[in-house]
Design an enzyme around this catalytic site. Structure first.
Site, PDB file in Angstrom:
ATOM      1  N   LEU A 136       0.832  -1.204   0.000  1.00  0.00           N
ATOM      2  CA  LEU A 136       0.000   0.000   0.000  1.00  0.00           C
ATOM      3  C   LEU A 136       0.870   1.259   0.000  1.00  0.00           C
ATOM      4  CD1 LEU A 136      -2.771   1.330   0.067  1.00  0.00           C
ATOM      5  CD2 LEU A 136      -2.785   1.086   2.559  1.00  0.00           C
ATOM      6  N   LYS A 193      -0.511  10.888  18.360  1.00  0.00           N
ATOM      7  CA  LYS A 193      -0.374   9.456  18.663  1.00  0.00           C
ATOM      8  C   LYS A 193      -1.712   8.818  19.019  1.00  0.00           C
ATOM      9  CE  LYS A 193       4.036   9.045  18.336  1.00  0.00           C
ATOM     10  NZ  LYS A 193       5.111   8.099  18.514  1.00  0.00           N
ATOM     11  N   ASN A 234       2.620   3.582  18.535  1.00  0.00           N
ATOM     12  CA  ASN A 234       3.457   4.370  17.621  1.00  0.00           C
ATOM     13  C   ASN A 234       2.689   4.695  16.329  1.00  0.00           C
ATOM     14  OD1 ASN A 234       5.693   5.612  16.495  1.00  0.00           O
ATOM     15  ND2 ASN A 234       7.011   3.808  16.515  1.00  0.00           N
ATOM     16  N   HIS A 249       8.078  18.636   9.128  1.00  0.00           N
ATOM     17  CA  HIS A 249       7.139  17.777   8.401  1.00  0.00           C
ATOM     18  C   HIS A 249       6.640  18.437   7.125  1.00  0.00           C
ATOM     19  CE1 HIS A 249       6.898  16.152  12.535  1.00  0.00           C
ATOM     20  NE2 HIS A 249       7.031  15.041  11.861  1.00  0.00           N
ATOM     21  N   ASP A 278      14.039  16.677  35.798  1.00  0.00           N
ATOM     22  CA  ASP A 278      14.765  15.667  36.557  1.00  0.00           C
ATOM     23  C   ASP A 278      15.741  14.870  35.680  1.00  0.00           C
ATOM     24  OD1 ASP A 278      15.199  14.602  39.040  1.00  0.00           O
ATOM     25  OD2 ASP A 278      13.786  12.931  38.733  1.00  0.00           O
ATOM     26  N   GLU A 285       5.112   9.091  25.056  1.00  0.00           N
ATOM     27  CA  GLU A 285       4.223   8.068  24.506  1.00  0.00           C
ATOM     28  C   GLU A 285       4.112   6.847  25.418  1.00  0.00           C
ATOM     29  OE1 GLU A 285       5.446   7.308  20.522  1.00  0.00           O
ATOM     30  OE2 GLU A 285       5.338   5.149  20.823  1.00  0.00           O
TER      31      GLU A 285
HETATM   32  N1  LIG Z   1      10.928   3.630  15.159  1.00  0.00           N
HETATM   33  C1  LIG Z   1      10.551   4.881  14.931  1.00  0.00           C
HETATM   34  N2  LIG Z   1       9.359   5.311  15.346  1.00  0.00           N
HETATM   35  C2  LIG Z   1       8.977   6.591  15.109  1.00  0.00           C
HETATM   36  C3  LIG Z   1       9.815   7.477  14.402  1.00  0.00           C
HETATM   37  C4  LIG Z   1      11.064   6.989  13.972  1.00  0.00           C
HETATM   38  O1  LIG Z   1      11.848   7.714  13.353  1.00  0.00           O
HETATM   39  N3  LIG Z   1      11.392   5.713  14.258  1.00  0.00           N
HETATM   40  N4  LIG Z   1       9.404   8.750  14.130  1.00  0.00           N
HETATM   41  C5  LIG Z   1       7.994   9.029  14.281  1.00  0.00           C
HETATM   42  C6  LIG Z   1       7.254   8.533  13.079  1.00  0.00           C
HETATM   43  N5  LIG Z   1       7.856   9.046  11.939  1.00  0.00           N
HETATM   44  C7  LIG Z   1       8.412   8.329  10.931  1.00  0.00           C
HETATM   45  C8  LIG Z   1       9.076   9.065   9.984  1.00  0.00           C
HETATM   46  C9  LIG Z   1       9.642   8.428   8.905  1.00  0.00           C
HETATM   47  C10 LIG Z   1       9.553   7.055   8.778  1.00  0.00           C
HETATM   48  C11 LIG Z   1      10.155   6.447   7.577  1.00  0.00           C
HETATM   49  O2  LIG Z   1      10.650   7.162   6.744  1.00  0.00           O
HETATM   50  N6  LIG Z   1      10.094   5.152   7.391  1.00  0.00           N
HETATM   51  C12 LIG Z   1      10.603   4.584   6.176  1.00  0.00           C
HETATM   52  C13 LIG Z   1      11.317   3.285   6.451  1.00  0.00           C
HETATM   53  C14 LIG Z   1      12.608   3.526   7.171  1.00  0.00           C
HETATM   54  C15 LIG Z   1      13.528   2.333   7.053  1.00  0.00           C
HETATM   55  O3  LIG Z   1      13.602   1.514   7.936  1.00  0.00           O
HETATM   56  N7  LIG Z   1      14.228   2.239   5.950  1.00  0.00           N
HETATM   57  C16 LIG Z   1      15.122   1.122   5.664  1.00  0.00           C
HETATM   58  C17 LIG Z   1      14.584   0.360   4.493  1.00  0.00           C
HETATM   59  C18 LIG Z   1      14.619   1.199   3.262  1.00  0.00           C
HETATM   60  C19 LIG Z   1      13.874   0.626   2.089  1.00  0.00           C
HETATM   61  O4  LIG Z   1      12.676   0.741   1.959  1.00  0.00           O
HETATM   62  N8  LIG Z   1      14.603   0.023   1.170  1.00  0.00           N
HETATM   63  C20 LIG Z   1      14.069  -0.462  -0.060  1.00  0.00           C
HETATM   64  C21 LIG Z   1      15.042  -0.160  -1.214  1.00  0.00           C
HETATM   65  C22 LIG Z   1      15.588   1.249  -1.193  1.00  0.00           C
HETATM   66  C23 LIG Z   1      14.737   2.219  -1.935  1.00  0.00           C
HETATM   67  O5  LIG Z   1      14.519   2.005  -3.143  1.00  0.00           O
HETATM   68  O6  LIG Z   1      14.309   3.243  -1.333  1.00  0.00           O
HETATM   69  C24 LIG Z   1      13.816  -1.948   0.034  1.00  0.00           C
HETATM   70  O7  LIG Z   1      14.453  -2.611   0.862  1.00  0.00           O
HETATM   71  O8  LIG Z   1      12.937  -2.394  -0.695  1.00  0.00           O
HETATM   72  C25 LIG Z   1      16.536   1.618   5.375  1.00  0.00           C
HETATM   73  O9  LIG Z   1      16.743   2.829   5.280  1.00  0.00           O
HETATM   74  O10 LIG Z   1      17.415   0.781   5.281  1.00  0.00           O
HETATM   75  C26 LIG Z   1       9.473   4.345   5.211  1.00  0.00           C
HETATM   76  O11 LIG Z   1       8.311   4.168   5.606  1.00  0.00           O
HETATM   77  O12 LIG Z   1       9.794   4.326   4.025  1.00  0.00           O
HETATM   78  C27 LIG Z   1       8.886   6.317   9.731  1.00  0.00           C
HETATM   79  C28 LIG Z   1       8.304   6.962  10.825  1.00  0.00           C
HETATM   80  C29 LIG Z   1       7.447   8.372  15.481  1.00  0.00           C
HETATM   81  N9  LIG Z   1       7.792   6.998  15.537  1.00  0.00           N
END
Ligand SMILES: Nc1nc2c(c(=O)[nH]1)N[C@@H](CNc1ccc(C(=O)N[C@@H](CCC(=O)N[C@@H](CCC(=O)N[C@@H](CCC(=O)O)C(=O)O)C(=O)O)C(=O)O)cc1)CN2
Ligand SMILES: [Zn+2]
Length: 768
Positions: free
Chosen positions: A18, A121, A126, A703, A665, A614
């Site tokens: 999606l 949230k 999350n 953002h 704190d 959170e």
């Molecule tokens: N854990 C966590 N919770 C959180 C946050 C946070 O940063 N981390 N922030 C808030 C929420 N905000 C967020 C902001 C951005 C993303 C975000 O950008 N997520 C990415 C995934 C991030 C990730 O893990 N990326 C991996 C995997 C990348 C990927 O998709 N790779 C592709 C290939 C590469 C490409 O073509 O882009 C694949 O494997 O298929 C990496 O960088 O290694 C997304 O949805 O796209 C998520 C939450 C609150 N909660």
């Protein structure tokens, strides 16, 4: 016969299908028709995955957010998007994502620049939802088309559909009155629209409707309790049966209220609200269904099916037909399918269940109750073996970690000197100007970076080349910061997939999945690492990268770590010991990293605690106990450094008024927070508390792609300086820049640095 059902299925798709479909539509690479067709396929696939249940949720699918869907169903669109001339789905995305005037040249003037709906949230998860907006004049108008179409789809596929909607009281509670009017006053206008919706569903042949009212697990004052009576009295003569669904916690003092509302059934969270079950059964009315959420919808562990059956068998005897079983909450919060994991260690994999596997557990429970345990003997035996293997595994227990935890003294969590003394020594060493500028840690995660990592992980790129690529990104990041003239640098976090997953991958006691994606908001996902055992740090995790970055510049390079509370709250964590214990184990590991960074000559270290708030329990009466161990865990990470080492922390998405004492704190030398969208109002708490340490109130919203102007930033900082003495103030964005692009970041930070210079000449002189 015990019946089984599900409250909601993860909609993002096992491989984030999606996400990719949405982003391709938003980028203009596919048509609306293609997106709608894709949505249909995904729904079909997800309903098929739920076959064998007596009731399957319909309406839990959303292109962006289920709360925003409900706002559209109720005709409650923000005023600013009502004049939209285009397609309803495009208007929906406009509310969800906003639209800058520049980005929509094709649209008529009346349909261009629109601010996104506020995101916040969803309870203690999350997941983020789009906050419904109200004014005293809000009117509601039913648009049941989305639900009715999805019902028709389900019907055509022979699905036993149970529509899912958010209940009226929770809907109002989740929203925000933009004019500060009293939102509960809208209830009389809202209820007839709900009645009309239920009638439309009845006319479509629906028998049961799941109506979610999760606020019943929070502390409600008398007016909100009363709203429940009013609402469900009003809806009591509708032609469908209502299953009132609560989740995420205990009903406790609301138990009588929930049990006696005039509805046909009640679903309760029998994991987090375990202690309610006995009382509910004791008083359960003869004509009502009780649905017990006995499979944990918030974590990824296998359920101990034999133990659950021990407690369920007498209940099934007593309630007969009136007992239903389900996961504790919607499965939105867990990944889709464990079968897609090829690299997970086999032993650990045998302890886990994702959404599909959890529904499998539900089927086994139903068969055991309805036909006897012998009918599923093999499944129950295998489950027992897995549960016992996990309990007794040597990999879960590490005596050295337990010993280190037992050795924690209050001293460990205390800096050597007071903030005032530390601040003098740090100032002498760092020689920063007034209004020092910095950023929160991450710089753009470009598609080249992600592609490189994806190729490294799949073996297409060797380690040396991957490291070279990341070093290249880090040096670019340092060069850009030199050119911008920032004061405290960061390395940019290029090497991190995610601020939590990255640490999970390097700590012992953690496993991680390949495709365990969970939706965070819209098309954004996270892959929470799986904390299964005692935590230790086999080797330094960040020192090489940060050391490299520092070697490129004379400016202070801020070491960048994620704090223990945030790692805990954004991981799937073990359920066999208190969270406080797990958190302290994480704290000891991060403490060791902090000390290694200090030893490597890093004089400023930031420890992010974005998820501290959170993690607050849903009931305020339990807050203090949580804050005590959460703050202590943070302090354990910092307690060992010299006075000269400057500790920063960062928190976004937080309201600080009611937790300011705990924030103080934590005793970080500087805290950066998100404030730009609230026009610095979030600083009130710090002002009233006379917060003594450094503060960096975010000066622009990361953002949004919009570029802030120097004047706007100066104006915001002047507001800040009215509340906080200027010598305590830092200048920085609201949060990390990883979701932005370089062409947005450079002009924005240019304005920010210019603003700081202006502030130094105007406010700087008079301030001391
Ligand atoms: N854990 C966590 N919770 C959180 C946050 C946070 O940063 N981390 N922030 C808030 C929420 N905000 C967020 C902001 C951005 C993303 C975000 O950008 N997520 C990415 C995934 C991030 C990730 O893990 N990326 C991996 C995997 C990348 C990927 O998709 N790779 C592709 C290939 C590469 C490409 O073509 O882009 C694949 O494997 O298929 C990496 O960088 O290694 C997304 O949805 O796209 C998520 C939450 C609150 N909660
Ligand atoms: Zn942040």
């Amino acid at each position: 016969m015990t019946k089984i059902h599900n409250l909601g299925f993860p909609r993002i798709g096992a491989k984030r299908e999606l996400k990719f479909a949405l982003e391709s539509y938003w980028n203009g690479e596919s048509s609306r028709n293609e997106l709608e067709t894709f949505g249909k396929q995904l729904r079909r696939r997800h309903w098929q995955a739920q076959s064998g249940l007596d009731w399957v949720p319909v309406g839990d699918f959303a292109f962006y957010d289920q709360v925003l869907d409900m706002s559209f169903t109720l005709g409650n669109l923000p005023e600013r998007v009502r004049d939209f001339h285009g397609d309803a789905l495009d208007n929906y995305f406009r509310v969800a994502r906003g639209r800058s005037a520049q980005s929509a040249p094709e649209a008529a003037a009346c349909c261009s620049g629109v601010a996104a709906g506020e995101m916040t949230k969803w309870f203690d998860t999350n997941y983020h939802y789009i906050v419904p907006e109200f004014t005293a004049a809000t009117e509601f108008k039913l648009d049941a088309s989305r639900l009715l179409e999805q019902l028709a789809e389900a019907k055509a596929q022979g699905i036993a559909a149970k529509p899912v909607i958010i209940g009226p009281v929770t809907y109002l509670w989740l929203g925000k009155a933009k004019d500060d009017s009293y939102k509960l006053a809208l209830l009389p206008k809202l209820l007839p629209v709900y009645a009309e919706l239920l009638e439309a569903l009845a006319n479509a042949g629906v028998e049961w409707v799941q109506i979610d009212e999760p606020i019943l697990v929070t502390e409600l004052d008398a007016v909100w309790q009363n709203a429940f009576h009013t609402a469900y009295q009003h809806l009591s003569d509708c032609q469908v049966k209502l299953l009132l669904a609560t989740y995420f916690g205990q009903l406790a003092e609301n138990l009588g209220l929930a049990a006696n509302l005039p509805v046909a059934g009640l679903h309760v969270d029998a994991i987090n609200g375990r202690d309610d079950v006995e009382a509910l059964i004791a008083q359960w009315p003869a004509d009502k269904v009780l649905s017990l959420g006995v499979i944990n919808g918030r974590n990824i562990w296998k359920t101990d099916l034999n133990a659950v059956l021990d407690s369920l068998e007498p209940i099934a005897q007593q309630l007969g037909e009136r007992l239903w079983l389900a996961p504790s909450c919607s499965l939105l919060h867990v990944p889709v399918d464990l079968d897609n994991e090829q690299k997970l260690d086999a032993e650990i994999k045998s302890w886990l269940a994702f959404a599909k596997q959890k529904l499998g557990e539900l089927r086994v429970l139903a068969t055991a109750l309805n036909q006897g345990r012998d009918a599923v003997k093999a499944e129950l035996d295998a489950n027992r073996a897995a549960i016992e293997a996990r309990r007794n595994s040597a990999r879960v227990n590490n005596p050295a970690v337990k010993a280190a935890l037992a050795d924690i003294t209050p001293q460990l969590a205390r800096r050597k000197s007071s903030y005032a003394e530390r601040a003098l020594k740090q100032a002498a060493l760092l020689k920063l100007p007034k209004f020092p500028t910095t950023t929160i840690g991450s710089f753009p995660q470009t598609s080249e970076i992600r592609l490189a990592r994806s190729q490294f992980k799949s073996g297409k790129l060797d380690e040396a080349s991957y490291k070279d690529a990341m070093r290249g990104e880090i040096s670019r990041c340092v060069r850009e910061q030199e050119a911008l003239g920032l004061d405290v640098f960061v390395h940019g976090e290029a090497e991190r997939n995610d601020m939590v997953e990255y640490f999970g991958e390097q700590l012992d006691g953690y496993a991680f999945s390949q495709a365990g994606w969970v939706q965070s908001y819209g098309s954004r996902c996270v892959k929470p690492p799986i904390l299964f055992g005692d935590i230790s740090r086999p080797r330094p995790m960040t020192v090489e990268w940060i050391g490299y970055a520092q070697s490129l510049t004379d400016k202070p390079m801020k070491g960048m770590l994620t704090g223990p509370v945030t790692i805990l709250n954004w991981s799937f964590v073990r359920d066999d010991q208190p969270r406080s214990v797990t958190c302290k184990q994480l704290a000891l590991a991060i403490r060791a990293e902090v000390l290694d960074l200090e030893k490597a000559g890093i004089g400023v270290i930031q420890i992010d605690e974005a998820a501290l708030r959170e993690g607050l329990p849903l009931r305020q009466s339990q807050w203090q106990a949580y804050l005590d161990w959460a703050v202590e865990s943070f302090r354990i990470t910092t307690g060992g450094v010299a006075d000269e080492t400057q500790i920063h922390t960062h928190m976004c998405y937080s309201e600080f008024n009611d937790i300011i004492a705990a924030i103080a704190d934590m005793d970080a030398d500087a805290i950066t927070i998100e404030t730009s969208r609230s026009d610095m109002e979030l600083l009130d708490a710090f002002e009233h508390f006379n917060y003594p340490n450094g503060i960096g109130p975010g000066v622009y919203d990361i953002h949004s792609p919009n570029i802030p102007s120097e004047q706007h930033i100066v104006a915001l900082m002047c507001k800040a300086a009215e509340r906080i003495p200027a010598e305590q103030l830092w200048v920085n964005p609201d949060c990390g820049l990883k979701t932005r692009q370089w062409h947005e970041v450079i002009p924005a930070l240019t304005q920010m640095v210019a603003a700081a210079k202006t502030l130094r000449t105007t406010l700087g002189r008079s301030a001391t």
